[in-house]
Design a protein around this motif. Structure first.
Motif, short mmCIF file in Angstrom:
data_model
loop_
_atom_site.label_atom_id
_atom_site.label_comp_id
_atom_site.label_asym_id
_atom_site.label_seq_id
_atom_site.Cartn_x
_atom_site.Cartn_y
_atom_site.Cartn_z
N ASP A 1 37.19 54.58 44.47
CA ASP A 1 36.26 53.72 43.76
C ASP A 1 36.05 52.43 44.54
O ASP A 1 37.02 51.85 45.06
CB ASP A 1 36.85 53.41 42.38
CG ASP A 1 35.84 52.84 41.41
OD1 ASP A 1 34.63 52.87 41.72
OD2 ASP A 1 36.25 52.36 40.35
N GLY A 2 34.82 51.97 44.65
CA GLY A 2 34.51 50.72 45.33
C GLY A 2 34.66 49.53 44.41
O GLY A 2 34.25 49.57 43.25
N SER B 1 37.24 37.13 46.42
CA SER B 1 36.37 36.44 47.37
C SER B 1 35.14 37.27 47.74
O SER B 1 34.48 37.01 48.73
CB SER B 1 37.15 36.04 48.62
OG SER B 1 37.75 37.17 49.20
N ASN B 2 34.88 38.30 46.93
CA ASN B 2 33.67 39.14 47.05
C ASN B 2 33.64 40.02 48.30
O ASN B 2 32.58 40.36 48.79
CB ASN B 2 32.41 38.27 46.97
CG ASN B 2 31.36 38.93 46.11
OD1 ASN B 2 31.65 39.84 45.34
ND2 ASN B 2 30.15 38.47 46.24
N GLU B 3 34.81 40.38 48.83
CA GLU B 3 34.87 41.31 49.96
C GLU B 3 35.02 42.72 49.42
O GLU B 3 35.78 42.98 48.50
CB GLU B 3 36.05 40.96 50.85
CG GLU B 3 35.93 39.60 51.49
CD GLU B 3 37.17 39.17 52.23
OE1 GLU B 3 38.14 39.96 52.29
OE2 GLU B 3 37.19 38.05 52.73
N PRO B 4 34.27 43.68 50.00
CA PRO B 4 34.32 45.06 49.49
C PRO B 4 35.63 45.77 49.86
O PRO B 4 36.14 45.62 50.97
CB PRO B 4 33.13 45.73 50.16
CG PRO B 4 32.92 44.96 51.42
CD PRO B 4 33.34 43.55 51.12
N ILE B 5 36.16 46.52 48.91
CA ILE B 5 37.35 47.33 49.14
C ILE B 5 37.18 48.68 48.45
O ILE B 5 36.37 48.82 47.54
CB ILE B 5 38.66 46.66 48.63
CG1 ILE B 5 38.57 46.40 47.11
CG2 ILE B 5 38.98 45.40 49.39
CD1 ILE B 5 39.87 45.94 46.49
N GLY C 1 40.19 47.71 52.97
CA GLY C 1 39.10 46.76 53.22
C GLY C 1 37.96 47.46 53.95
O GLY C 1 38.19 48.19 54.90
N THR C 2 36.74 47.25 53.48
CA THR C 2 35.60 47.98 54.05
C THR C 2 34.48 47.05 54.49
O THR C 2 33.34 47.49 54.61
CB THR C 2 35.05 49.00 53.04
OG1 THR C 2 34.63 48.31 51.87
CG2 THR C 2 36.08 50.05 52.70
N LEU C 3 34.78 45.81 54.74
CA LEU C 3 33.75 44.85 55.15
C LEU C 3 32.99 45.38 56.36
O LEU C 3 33.57 45.68 57.39
CB LEU C 3 34.38 43.50 55.47
CG LEU C 3 33.42 42.34 55.71
CD1 LEU C 3 32.57 42.08 54.46
CD2 LEU C 3 34.17 41.10 56.09
#
Length: 88
Positions: free
Chosen positions: A15-16, A21-25, A43-45
């Motif tokens: 699940d995304g 701090s609004n960074e995608p994981i 982490g998927t930034l």
């Protein structure tokens, strides 16, 4: 934890999310023997926009839970975000 689930069939969930701090994981969990277990946060930034990347993550995580917890992933559940649908 391995003793609780060893040999069980499991459902892997990917699940995304976003950090504070609004960074995608990506959060990877599995469900076995009527319990959920958090396996990984990734982490998927800059990476999450590619369905091939997500397919690779799913395959790697299936192998990881098999080796680390001795469970068999029979099903992968994702969310309905467009990128996750492409991964299927």
């Amino acid at each position: 934890m391995k003793l609780l689930v060893s040999g069980a069939n499991c459902t892997l969930t990917i699940d995304g999310w976003s950090t504070l701090s609004n960074e995608p994981i990506l959060c990877v969990c599995f469900y076995a023997n009527e319990s959920f277990y958090l396996v990984n946060t990734i982490g998927t930034l800059g990476l999450m926009r590619e369905d091939k990347y997500l397919s690779t993550v799913a395959s790697e995580q299936m192998q990881y839970v098999k080796e680390k917890f001795s469970v068999r992933s029979k099903i992968i559940v994702t969310e309905n975000a467009a990128i996750m649908v492409l991964m299927r």
